[in-house]
Design a protein around this motif. Structure first.
Motif, PDB file in Angstrom:
ATOM      1  N   LYS A 323       0.930  -1.247   0.335  1.00 13.41           N
ATOM      2  CA  LYS A 323      -0.106  -0.377   0.323  1.00 13.41           C
ATOM      3  C   LYS A 323       0.789   1.176  -0.265  1.00 13.41           C
ATOM      4  O   LYS A 323       1.212   2.296  -0.564  1.00 13.41           O
ATOM      5  CB  LYS A 323      -1.039  -0.103   0.941  1.00 13.41           C
ATOM      6  CG  LYS A 323      -2.005   1.710   0.830  1.00 13.41           C
ATOM      7  CD  LYS A 323      -2.821   0.770   2.912  1.00 13.41           C
ATOM      8  CE  LYS A 323      -4.466   1.750   2.447  1.00 13.41           C
ATOM      9  NZ  LYS A 323      -4.821   1.325   4.069  1.00 13.41           N
ATOM     10  N   GLN A 324       2.094   1.345   0.782  1.00 17.09           N
ATOM     11  CA  GLN A 324       2.714   2.528   1.125  1.00 17.09           C
ATOM     12  C   GLN A 324       3.264   2.814  -0.337  1.00 17.09           C
ATOM     13  O   GLN A 324       3.890   4.206  -0.866  1.00 17.09           O
ATOM     14  CB  GLN A 324       4.197   2.162   2.141  1.00 17.09           C
ATOM     15  CG  GLN A 324       3.072   2.638   3.280  1.00 17.09           C
ATOM     16  CD  GLN A 324       4.431   2.429   4.522  1.00 17.09           C
ATOM     17  OE1 GLN A 324       5.720   2.358   4.195  1.00 17.09           O
ATOM     18  NE2 GLN A 324       4.284   2.035   5.654  1.00 17.09           N
ATOM     19  N   ASN A 327       0.814   4.501  -2.611  1.00 13.56           N
ATOM     20  CA  ASN A 327       0.783   5.559  -2.146  1.00 13.56           C
ATOM     21  C   ASN A 327       1.867   6.832  -2.783  1.00 13.56           C
ATOM     22  O   ASN A 327       1.655   7.805  -3.545  1.00 13.56           O
ATOM     23  CB  ASN A 327       0.813   6.635  -1.222  1.00 13.56           C
ATOM     24  CG  ASN A 327      -0.969   5.634  -0.748  1.00 13.56           C
ATOM     25  OD1 ASN A 327      -2.185   6.075  -1.271  1.00 13.56           O
ATOM     26  ND2 ASN A 327      -0.707   4.822   0.341  1.00 13.56           N
ATOM     27  N   ASP A 331       2.269   9.544  -5.596  1.00 12.01           N
ATOM     28  CA  ASP A 331       2.412  10.456  -5.233  1.00 12.01           C
ATOM     29  C   ASP A 331       4.317  10.852  -6.024  1.00 12.01           C
ATOM     30  O   ASP A 331       4.769  12.441  -5.208  1.00 12.01           O
ATOM     31  CB  ASP A 331       2.842  11.231  -3.724  1.00 12.01           C
ATOM     32  CG  ASP A 331       1.894  10.992  -2.790  1.00 12.01           C
ATOM     33  OD1 ASP A 331       0.176  11.253  -3.244  1.00 12.01           O
ATOM     34  OD2 ASP A 331       1.519  10.632  -1.825  1.00 12.01           O
ATOM     35  N   LYS A 369      -5.948   9.878  -5.864  1.00 10.60           N
ATOM     36  CA  LYS A 369      -5.728   9.469  -4.179  1.00 10.60           C
ATOM     37  C   LYS A 369      -6.121   8.345  -4.489  1.00 10.60           C
ATOM     38  O   LYS A 369      -7.103   7.989  -4.475  1.00 10.60           O
ATOM     39  CB  LYS A 369      -6.926  11.081  -3.623  1.00 10.60           C
ATOM     40  CG  LYS A 369      -7.038  10.179  -2.138  1.00 10.60           C
ATOM     41  CD  LYS A 369      -7.968  11.076  -1.454  1.00 10.60           C
ATOM     42  CE  LYS A 369      -8.148  10.048   0.080  1.00 10.60           C
ATOM     43  NZ  LYS A 369      -9.346  10.809   0.413  1.00 10.60           N
ATOM     44  N   LEU A 370      -5.486   7.106  -3.420  1.00 12.63           N
ATOM     45  CA  LEU A 370      -5.982   5.503  -3.391  1.00 12.63           C
ATOM     46  C   LEU A 370      -6.773   5.779  -2.076  1.00 12.63           C
ATOM     47  O   LEU A 370      -6.633   5.901  -1.269  1.00 12.63           O
ATOM     48  CB  LEU A 370      -4.742   5.369  -3.165  1.00 12.63           C
ATOM     49  CG  LEU A 370      -5.359   3.333  -2.847  1.00 12.63           C
ATOM     50  CD1 LEU A 370      -5.710   2.625  -3.831  1.00 12.63           C
ATOM     51  CD2 LEU A 370      -4.071   2.854  -1.820  1.00 12.63           C
TER      52      LEU A 370
END
Length: 502
Positions: A323-324, A327, A331, A369-370
């Motif tokens: 997940k990170q 993101n 970004d 955006k997740l």
């Protein structure tokens, strides 16, 4: 365990003579080159010293059409689309030809092992945990070349840094098993015996006085003299009789090839020694293929190692690491992407990190955006595979949601409602798209393999290092390659051979 990486202290000033950051070739995240060639995928940045695979989440968007009108829609391809360091300049220009020839070839055995090339079937099951590290970087580098001299590919692998040896071992064992299942290799093919390739070294000499200490965990040893001969004998490959009978002439199994690399002559031509990197792991030194290739590219570009790297920063779980990473990609945070790589497998990228980030230049966040990322997790060799169960992303005010249920994928697209595609519809889709242009046998095979991938799911592999979880690009690619192989059946090999013979 302690691993090399970006967390080290400041490096000697003499190794960074520039008053400012030097100009470097274009770079993006994980590299696009690797022996054996890795597929180019969207999502995460693409980079790596010796060719870390370009693996991550699949490109955003779904297949173009489907039996139920599956939409040709999705988010535009996002992420870092720069070409890898040392392979292509900025602006999308064609990649420059590199001349790292002998530097790379001096560790050709390592590349063959790491890259999963034609010698995968000849690999002995060496235990990375039994690697005998050395007390000094010079002895570690010398040990690698001496293994070449003995023709001992098994010893070459065992002498590598533990993480590099483990990557080779795990992939080779799995791939050998699949090759046997597909009746490409003989059932009695013994992975404990070396076949197909031999190495010989003569007069190898390092100039220990010129060894370059980059930091507390990396030393570049200077190879100045000797010869390395690589001989391949295709007749020793344990292929099945049916494959030899069908493709014997094309495979040219009677051919024996030999090439000698004159290190002494190459050094004279270059005017500089050849660098062989040694890295320190748990107070012992090991030769490193990844660092050696990275150093070769730096030398080719006349650049220096950064004065300090990017520290690894893992997550608390395999799912959270994935997940990170998503993101960070959305970004356009290349620093975070690099920090989320395993410090044992990808420490070289973290040591190169500031250089990669500087060359990539300011990155504009995608603006997406997740909203949600639900995953399935299963154990795989060396880690855990995280596959997408539900993904929801909002971009430019519109939200697209992708859901996996069993072997079906559904997409909720603004203005088009919900569209669905299942594994058993792939063959029909191919027939609609390809028509009479694709042989029926090929349509069946492609449909079954693609369906198998949909059933398995596509994702990334996370690995645990010192209690933290990281996304492994190499293992992610390997698992994808194995998923492809697992979708084939022995009869498919026969069908493909028949098609080749037409």
């Amino acid at each position: 365990m302690s691993y090399p990486g970006g967390g080290g202290g400041q490096w000697p000033p003499q190794n960074n003579p520039y008053g400012q950051q030097p100009q470097q070739p274009q770079q993006g995240g994980y590299p696009q080159q690797q022996p054996g060639g890795y597929p180019q995928q969207g999502g995460y940045p693409q980079t790596g010293p010796q060719g870390f695979p370009q693996q991550g989440h699949p490109q955003q968007g779904f297949p173009q059409t489907g039996p139920q009108g599956f939409p040709q829609q999705g988010f535009p391809q996002q992420g870092f689309d720069q070409q890898p360091y040392g392979y292509a300049p900025m602006g999308g220009e064609p990649p420059k030809k590199k001349r790292t020839g002998l530097v790379v070839t001096a560790v050709v055995a390592v590349l063959l092992l790491i890259g999963g090339g034609v010698t995968f079937f000849a690999l002995k099951k060496a235990d990375p945990g039994s690697n005998a590290g050395q007390d000094t970087p010079a002895v570690a580098a010398k040990n690698l070349i001496e293994q070449l001299g003995s023709g001992d590919v098994v010893g070459i692998m065992a002498s590598l840094a533990p993480a590099e040896a483990a990557l080779s071992k795990d992939y080779m064992e799995s791939m050998t098993k699949e090759m046997k299942r597909l009746e490409i290799l003989k059932k009695d093919a013994d992975p404990n015996k070396l076949t197909g390739v031999e190495f010989k070294s003569e007069g190898i000499k390092f100039d220990e006085a010129k060894a370059e200490k980059i930091n507390d965990h990396l030393t570049i040893n200077k190879l100045v003299e000797g010869k390395i001969t690589i001989t391949s004998d295709a007749s020793k490959i344990p292929l099945t009789d049916k494959l030899v009978d069908a493709l014997g002439d094309d495979l040219n199994l009677t051919s024996t090839k030999s090439e000698t690399l004159d290190i002494t002559a190459e050094v004279a031509k270059r005017g500089a020694p050849i660098g062989i990197a040694s890295i320190k792991v748990d107070d012992k030194w090991y030769p490193s293929a990844f660092y050696t290739i990275a150093n070769a590219v730096l030398e080719e570009e006349k650049q220096k190692w950064p004065s300090q790297g990017i520290a690894a920063a893992g997550a608390n779980s395999a799912e959270e690491a994935a997940k990170q990473m998503v993101n960070a990609a959305l970004d356009a945070d290349l620093t975070k992407v690099i920090a989320l790589l395993p410090p044992d497998e990808a420490g070289v990228l973290q040591d190169l990190g500031p250089l990669l980030v500087d060359e990539a230049g300011p990155q504009k966040p995608t603006g997406a955006k997740l909203n949600a990322l639900e995953t399935d997790v299963k154990d795989v060799t060396g880690g855990k595979q995280v596959t997408i169960k539900k993904l929801s992303i909002t971009a430019e005010g519109e939200t697209v949601t992708i859901t996996r249920e069993g072997d079906c994928y559904a997409a909720d697209v603004p203005g088009q409602g919900s569209q669905k595609l299942c594994a058993d519809e792939i063959t029909q889709l191919l027939q609609q798209q390809g028509g009479a242009k694709i042989p029926a046998e090929a349509v069946e095979i492609i449909g079954r393999v693609a369906g198998s991938i949909m059933k398995t799911g596509v994702g990334v592999v996370s690995t645990e290092v010192d209690g933290k979880w990281y996304v492994s690009p190499v293992r992610s690619y390997y698992e994808l390659a194995l998923t492809l192989f697992r979708g084939f059946e022995p009869k498919d090999v026969d069908a493909l051979i028949a098609l080749m013979k037409k």
